[in-house]
Design an enzyme around this catalytic site. Structure first.
Site, PDB file in Angstrom:
ATOM      1  N   ASP A   1     -72.630  79.883  43.087  1.00  0.00           N
ATOM      2  CA  ASP A   1     -72.898  78.442  43.245  1.00  0.00           C
ATOM      3  C   ASP A   1     -72.681  77.886  44.659  1.00  0.00           C
ATOM      4  OD1 ASP A   1     -73.209  78.782  40.549  1.00  0.00           O
ATOM      5  OD2 ASP A   1     -71.666  77.383  39.913  1.00  0.00           O
TER       6      ASP A   1
ATOM      7  N   CYS B   1     -66.030  77.961  38.403  1.00  0.00           N
ATOM      8  CA  CYS B   1     -67.074  78.954  38.143  1.00  0.00           C
ATOM      9  C   CYS B   1     -66.726  80.350  38.658  1.00  0.00           C
ATOM     10  CB  CYS B   1     -68.404  78.465  38.685  1.00  0.00           C
ATOM     11  SG  CYS B   1     -69.037  77.077  37.710  1.00  0.00           S
TER      12      CYS B   1
ATOM     13  N   LYS C   1     -77.614  79.016  35.450  1.00  0.00           N
ATOM     14  CA  LYS C   1     -76.714  78.783  34.314  1.00  0.00           C
ATOM     15  C   LYS C   1     -76.498  77.288  34.156  1.00  0.00           C
ATOM     16  CE  LYS C   1     -72.654  79.301  37.213  1.00  0.00           C
ATOM     17  NZ  LYS C   1     -72.227  77.900  37.142  1.00  0.00           N
TER      18      LYS C   1
HETATM   19  C1  VGL Z   1     -68.769  74.121  38.823  1.00  0.00           C
HETATM   20  C2  VGL Z   1     -67.925  72.249  37.803  1.00  0.00           C
HETATM   21  C3  VGL Z   1     -69.151  71.994  37.228  1.00  0.00           C
HETATM   22  C4  VGL Z   1     -68.533  75.281  39.727  1.00  0.00           C
HETATM   23  C5  VGL Z   1     -70.006  73.877  38.246  1.00  0.00           C
HETATM   24  O1  VGL Z   1     -69.500  75.832  40.290  1.00  0.00           O
HETATM   25  O2  VGL Z   1     -67.349  75.661  39.880  1.00  0.00           O
HETATM   26  N1  VGL Z   1     -67.736  73.304  38.587  1.00  0.00           N
HETATM   27  N2  VGL Z   1     -70.182  72.807  37.460  1.00  0.00           N
END
Ligand code: VGL
Ligand code: ZN
Length: 212
Positions: free
Chosen positions: A13, A156, A111
């Site tokens: 991410d 994540c 995802k």
């Molecule tokens: C994430 C919160 C919501 C992350 C993704 O990538 O850690 N955290 N969505």
């Protein structure tokens, strides 16, 4: 630590919304890019994950009148933290950070696209049962050991490393190539889980050359 042919680097991410100026900015989130670029050439296999939510997603505080971001609610699958709307499909915020250059990545895994379920982990959504398919992909390709970098360390990245262990992979988190959100002891909590599950922590500077 020596990198081998059956190792994979999973870059979690590294998207605009988790970097400074983004909708769910992680402090110094863009600083993960330098260590990731430094270690990437040592890996034969790289996977990128991309948080990828529909515009009205069950993890967005805006879906619940009167609720604020970072509060928690009870969803059918358990406790869910509410987030500001982020990584909306096809938005600029959902794009990988423009400085991230990993053209050799072999798989881009999205995802969090199911409207009613959040997905922190790259392996299972937050209901703990809906698989993303990543475990099958890694097994089919003979990849046994996963190194993790990216955002966010305490969500994540951490959940992905824990699930990797649960699925029988070796899991190593490159601490200096991650940044954390830091919510109510989330860093301590995830590190306690790492210790219980056998997730290893190291720094990118401890990685040795790729084996031939
Ligand atoms: C994430 C919160 C919501 C992350 C993704 O990538 O850690 N955290 N969505
Ligand atoms: Zn998300």
């Amino acid at each position: 630590m020596r990198i081998e042919a059956h190792d994979v680097l999973i870059v979690v991410d590294v998207q605009n919304d988790f970097c400074p100026g983004g909708a769910l900015a992680v402090l110094h989130g863009d600083q993960v890019i330098e260590p990731i670029h430094r270690i990437a050439p040592r890996f034969e296999h790289i996977v990128l994950t991309q948080d990828w939510h529909p515009a009205s997603h069950a993890s967005f505080a805006s879906a619940y009148p009167g609720k604020q971001s970072f509060e928690t609610i009870e969803l059918p699958y358990g406790v869910q933290t509410l987030w500001p709307a982020h990584c909306v499909q096809s938005s600029r915020g959902a794009e990988f950070h423009p400085a991230l250059k990993l053209p050799q990545a072999e798989l881009l895994l999205r995802k969090g696209f199911r409207p009613q379920i959040d997905s922190y982990s790259a392996f299972f959504e937050n209901d703990r049962t809906t698989a993303t398919g990543l475990a099958g992909y890694l097994r089919a390709r003979g990849l046994k050991r996963a190194f993790f970098a990216g955002l966010a360390y305490d969500f994540c990245v951490g959940c992905s490393a824990l699930d990797a262990r649960r699925l029988g992979f070796d899991a190593i988190v490159l601490r200096d190539a991650c940044r954390a959100i830091g919510l109510d002891g989330s860093v301590q909590a995830i590190e306690a889980e790492f210790a219980r599950s056998g997730v290893q922590l190291t720094d990118s500077t401890e990685l040795a050359e790729l084996m031939g």
